[in-house]
Write an enzyme that holds these catalytic residues in place. Structure first.
Site, PDB file in Angstrom:
ATOM      1  N   GLY A 250     -22.947 -30.848  24.549  1.00  0.00           N
ATOM      2  CA  GLY A 250     -23.181 -32.117  25.230  1.00  0.00           C
ATOM      3  C   GLY A 250     -22.634 -32.115  26.648  1.00  0.00           C
ATOM      4  N   ASP A 251     -21.477 -31.502  26.840  1.00  0.00           N
ATOM      5  CA  ASP A 251     -20.886 -31.399  28.178  1.00  0.00           C
ATOM      6  C   ASP A 251     -21.766 -30.545  29.086  1.00  0.00           C
ATOM      7  OD1 ASP A 251     -18.696 -32.710  26.950  1.00  0.00           O
ATOM      8  OD2 ASP A 251     -17.878 -30.772  26.342  1.00  0.00           O
TER       9      ASP A 251
END
Length: 306
Positions: A250-251
């Site tokens: 997600g990052d």
């Protein structure tokens, strides 16, 4: 300049073992130590894609020294606040076909240290980007993100928030540039069960109405969708590949989106680069490099300013 804030960074000790036997002796097949924390992950991927960023947060002890050196070695600027007591936490991540995590607690962050962080954030100027990512340690006020955004409100700073539930909902009034819930977090915010893409889009639109400019929703194996500030909805399935790692995907998507947007000013290209970055990390044992990301784009990297 892009700034990332990680309130409780870590060293991630990643162990691969054939089988995890609780209560017994387990031997590693491989082991690696990486700099951890959601904001730090964003900084590393940004560096891999050609954008310098400055990592902010709090470090302590010998593990804090190691974390800072690792980030610098990966091309990131750092401006951490050093705490006098404790040490930066170590998170143990064991993979034996499934992922088991033991996360450390981290040092106590004092009010004096918080004031030092505010002083650093006060130096940000118009068009800077600030990424606030991850949870808030129990020793800090639960409205920490809200206080930061209130302090910076009206200064033309583009803020990205990757957080859950109230931590995210309470900052929407400050019109963050980008938020990135996953579909499960989105459902939790509204106390709902979201079974279809149409339901996910409808609830993401509610976050836009509350103030978010761009809403990027990750959906694991179902891909992602983007509700952009220009009124468009973009959808994409993920590229095909073997998922090895969920940490940092997600990052990586956030960093890919920011890179694509900064390079092209185009929401769709930003979305596609975000998908490629998130997927590339999911297909690796740690964060993806430039080559692994661009291999998933399906067109020339130059189209994305890479």
């Amino acid at each position: 300049m892009i700034y990332t804030v990680t309130f409780n960074p870590s060293l991630d000790y990643v162990i691969q073992t054939d089988k995890l036997s609780p209560g017994g002796i387990n031997r590693a097949v491989s082991e690696h130590i990486y700099p951890g924390g959601k904001g730090n992950n964003v900084s590393v991927i940004l560096s891999n894609l050609g954008h310098k960023s400055r990592a902010l947060g709090f470090v302590a002890g010998f593990t804090g020294d190691a974390l800072e050196e690792m980030l610098k070695a990966r091309g990131c600027y750092t401006d951490f606040i050093r705490l006098e007591e404790g040490f930066t936490r170590i998170n143990v991540k064991i993979n034996d076909g499934q992922e088991t995590e033991i996360n450390g607690q981290g040092p106590v962050i004092t009010q004096e240290a918080i004031e030092e962080l505010y002083e650093r954030l006060d130096r940000l100027v118009k068009d800077d980007i600030l990424v606030l990512a991850g949870s808030i340690p129990d020793t800090l006020p639960a409205d920490m993100y809200e206080k930061i955004m209130a302090r910076l409100n009206g200064r033309g700073i583009r803020i990205v928030v990757d957080a859950t539930k109230d931590l995210l909902l309470n900052v929407l009034k400050y019109r963050p540039f980008l938020i990135k819930p996953n579909n499960h977090e989105l459902a939790e915010m509204f106390g709902a069960v979201l079974n279809t893409e149409e339901e996910i889009i409808r609830h993401a639109a509610m976050l836009q109405k509350k103030g978010a400019r761009n809403v990027l929703v990750s959906m694991a194996g179902d891909g992602a969708l983007l509700l952009s500030e220009d009124g468009e909805i973009y959808r994409s399935r993920p590229p095909k590949g073997e998922v090895r790692n969920s940490v940092g995907a997600g990052d990586s998507m956030v960093a890919g989106f920011l890179t694509g947007y900064l390079n092209t000013g185009d929401h769709e290209k930003a979305f596609k680069l975000g998908i490629a970055a998130g997927s590339a990390t999911a297909f690796m044992n740690w964060l993806a490099g430039r080559d692994e990301i661009t291999a998933l784009l399906g067109e020339q990297p130059s189209a994305y300013g890479l």
